[in-house]
Design a protein around this motif. Structure first.
Motif, mmCIF file in Angstrom:
data_model
loop_
_atom_site.group_PDB
_atom_site.id
_atom_site.type_symbol
_atom_site.label_atom_id
_atom_site.label_comp_id
_atom_site.label_asym_id
_atom_site.label_seq_id
_atom_site.Cartn_x
_atom_site.Cartn_y
_atom_site.Cartn_z
ATOM 1 N N GLY A 44 6.237 22.225 -5.986
ATOM 2 C CA GLY A 44 6.309 21.143 -6.617
ATOM 3 C C GLY A 44 5.501 20.099 -5.847
ATOM 4 N N GLN A 45 5.900 19.905 -4.467
ATOM 5 C CA GLN A 45 5.427 18.852 -3.720
ATOM 6 C C GLN A 45 3.797 19.085 -3.448
ATOM 7 N N ARG A 46 3.385 20.196 -3.549
ATOM 8 C CA ARG A 46 2.030 20.585 -3.187
ATOM 9 C C ARG A 46 1.275 19.875 -4.476
ATOM 10 N N LYS A 47 1.927 20.348 -5.823
ATOM 11 C CA LYS A 47 1.381 20.128 -7.096
ATOM 12 C C LYS A 47 1.241 18.534 -7.139
ATOM 13 N N ARG A 48 2.132 17.518 -6.940
ATOM 14 C CA ARG A 48 2.211 16.170 -6.779
ATOM 15 C C ARG A 48 1.195 15.561 -5.862
ATOM 16 N N CYS A 49 1.167 16.322 -4.739
ATOM 17 C CA CYS A 49 0.032 15.632 -3.720
ATOM 18 C C CYS A 49 -1.421 16.041 -4.343
ATOM 19 N N GLU A 50 -1.492 17.289 -4.704
ATOM 20 C CA GLU A 50 -2.983 17.722 -5.412
ATOM 21 C C GLU A 50 -3.190 16.900 -6.643
ATOM 22 N N ARG A 51 -2.167 16.643 -7.219
ATOM 23 C CA ARG A 51 -2.496 15.616 -8.560
ATOM 24 C C ARG A 51 -3.044 14.204 -8.328
ATOM 25 N N THR A 52 -2.333 13.913 -7.259
ATOM 26 C CA THR A 52 -2.840 12.340 -6.648
ATOM 27 C C THR A 52 -4.032 12.424 -6.170
ATOM 28 N N ALA A 53 -4.578 13.240 -5.500
ATOM 29 C CA ALA A 53 -5.827 13.389 -4.832
ATOM 30 C C ALA A 53 -6.986 13.482 -5.777
ATOM 31 N N SER A 54 -6.576 14.150 -7.071
ATOM 32 C CA SER A 54 -7.852 14.383 -8.047
ATOM 33 C C SER A 54 -8.211 12.967 -8.859
ATOM 34 N N ASN A 57 0.968 -1.259 0.006
ATOM 35 C CA ASN A 57 0.011 0.081 0.020
ATOM 36 C C ASN A 57 1.035 1.344 0.008
ATOM 37 N N ASN A 58 1.868 1.281 0.725
ATOM 38 C CA ASN A 58 2.793 2.446 0.965
ATOM 39 C C ASN A 58 3.546 2.586 -0.254
ATOM 40 N N ILE A 59 4.052 1.641 -0.998
ATOM 41 C CA ILE A 59 4.778 1.575 -2.307
ATOM 42 C C ILE A 59 3.747 2.139 -3.431
ATOM 43 N N ASN A 60 2.541 1.670 -3.563
ATOM 44 C CA ASN A 60 1.809 2.099 -4.475
ATOM 45 C C ASN A 60 1.536 3.670 -4.387
ATOM 46 N N GLN A 61 1.167 4.278 -3.046
ATOM 47 C CA GLN A 61 1.008 5.461 -2.778
ATOM 48 C C GLN A 61 2.252 6.416 -3.080
ATOM 49 N N LEU A 62 3.172 5.846 -2.839
ATOM 50 C CA LEU A 62 4.582 6.632 -3.076
ATOM 51 C C LEU A 62 4.815 6.861 -4.525
ATOM 52 N N ALA A 63 4.441 5.695 -5.261
ATOM 53 C CA ALA A 63 4.845 5.627 -6.749
ATOM 54 C C ALA A 63 3.655 6.452 -7.490
ATOM 55 N N ASP A 64 2.426 6.667 -6.855
ATOM 56 C CA ASP A 64 1.487 7.339 -7.352
ATOM 57 C C ASP A 64 1.765 9.088 -7.317
ATOM 58 N N LEU A 65 2.721 9.139 -6.237
ATOM 59 C CA LEU A 65 3.242 10.604 -5.940
ATOM 60 C C LEU A 65 4.233 10.976 -6.910
ATOM 61 N N GLY A 66 4.759 9.988 -7.817
ATOM 62 C CA GLY A 66 5.852 10.259 -8.436
ATOM 63 C C GLY A 66 7.426 9.831 -8.022
ATOM 64 N N HIS A 67 7.358 9.223 -7.022
ATOM 65 C CA HIS A 67 8.643 8.615 -6.608
ATOM 66 C C HIS A 67 8.979 7.419 -7.013
ATOM 67 N N ASP A 68 10.119 7.046 -7.745
ATOM 68 C CA ASP A 68 10.389 5.975 -8.715
ATOM 69 C C ASP A 68 11.649 5.131 -8.076
#
Length: 365
Positions: free
Chosen positions: A355-365, A68-79
């Motif tokens: 940049g961090q705010r943008k990636r978090c907001e993009r994941t929430a949408s 679950n944590n890996i999926n969320q981090l990946a969705d936030l753009g962390h590879d």
């Protein structure tokens, strides 16, 4: 002379940081990666580590929570991810091989790395790691270059020392198959100057563990050796110089190499998800609760890692005022945002937050 040189460098850094703060020059490095602590449990009890003072989080992360944590981090753009525990060891996790499989088959994860004492590794898991395509770095941390030093430093018996040697030798056998980089370092007598890449000295009796490392380096021509580490952090005052002096190895408790002025750069991108699900704002300190900014078991990571997280904002405000949490005080790797790191890509604090705010907001949408 060494002390004078250190003080002169500290003074130079102080002047530069103060000038940068005066002109509002704030920068943070872009090469920090989130960490996922698969195990908060360790098989050792090293004298320079605050593990002995840790009264919570001594658990292993479940496979479901890890995925679950890996999926969320990946969705936030962390590879790229770091798996090194703060106060534990990855091989304590009996299901570590399963977690590696999750990373290997994840379409958004490109790479991962970790540091380990290697003692609890099984041949089967090492075989799986040798075949791993995304493992970029596995470093071995050695505690003591003799059995006597190992027992003094780790508080453990010769049986674990012998198992370490066995695992290093097995790693040497499969090293040619490893896709990821292998390396290591030792923590032992201050006067030890040794490298597996240099010929053995006739007047130095190499111990079993050093011979095993030499064997590994001979089997892996790219093996990286970073030498002997003898300077340690106080972990917010939990480790004292008197404790280290009892070892009679020349270990030192040292403070930050730069003045603690303004926020530490580790707050920007260096968070760690602990084995119990809590999220620590800094991937370097986690024994206390002063850097906890959320719980991944109850709150999405996009909210916890958001710069608008009230707990993160409160922590950042404390750092800005110089009101540092206990775990930060005296931290030897404190990095002021008013000091530009050499040879690293950087951005402004404002740029990072946007940049961090943008990636978090993009994941929430």
């Amino acid at each position: 002379m060494a002390q004078i040189s250190h003080e002169l460098k500290y003074y130079k850094h102080s002047m530069r940081i103060l000038v940068n703060r005066l002109f509002g020059r704030e920068v943070v490095a872009l090469d920090k990666y989130p960490a996922v602590e698969v195990s908060g449990v360790c098989n050792l009890n090293c004298v320079f580590c605050a593990y002995k003072d840790k009264d919570a989080g001594k658990v292993v992360m479940s496979n479901d929570d890890f995925t679950n944590n890996i999926n969320q981090l990946a969705d936030l753009g962390h590879d790229h991810l770091v798996l090194t525990p703060q106060t534990g060891d990855v091989f304590i996790d009996k299901h570590f091989g399963d977690k590696i499989a999750v990373l290997e088959r994840h379409p958004k994860i490109k790479s991962y790395e970790f540091i380990t004492n290697l003692i609890s590794a099984s041949d089967a898991v090492l075989d799986r790691l040798a075949k791993a395509q995304k493992l970029t770095r596995m470093y071995i941390s050695l505690y003591g270059h003799t059995q006597e030093n190992f027992e003094k430093i780790t508080g453990r018996s010769h049986s674990q020392y012998r198992r370490l040697i066995k695992n290093i030798n097995y790693l040497a056998q499969i090293a040619p198959d490893f896709k990821g980089g292998l390396g290591g370092f030792v923590m032992t007598n201050r006067d030890l100057s040794w490298s597996p890449h240099k010929p053995a000295s006739d007047d130095f009796d190499e111990s079993d563990v050093l011979r095993a490392v030499r064997n590994l380096a001979e089997c892996d021509q790219d093996f990286y050796w970073s030498g002997n580490h003898v300077d340690f952090d106080s972990w917010g005052g939990r480790i004292t110089q008197s404790e280290l002096d009892e070892l009679d190895l020349g270990f030192r408790v040292v403070g930050p190499s730069v003045p603690m002025i303004g926020p530490c750069g580790m707050l920007f991108g260096g968070a760690v998800i602990l084995a119990d699900g809590q999220v620590n704002a800094c991937g370097c300190r986690a024994v206390g609760t002063g850097l906890i900014i959320g719980d991944s078991k109850t709150t999405p990571l996009r909210e916890i890692l958001s710069p608008d997280n009230p707990k993160f904002k409160a922590l950042l405000a404390r750092h800005t005022k110089g009101d540092y949490p206990e775990d930060c005080i005296g931290c030897k790797i404190f990095t002021s945002i008013y000091r530009r790191p050499h040879g690293r890509d950087v951005t402004t604090v404002e740029g990072f937050i946007a940049g961090q705010r943008k990636r978090c907001e993009r994941t929430a949408s």
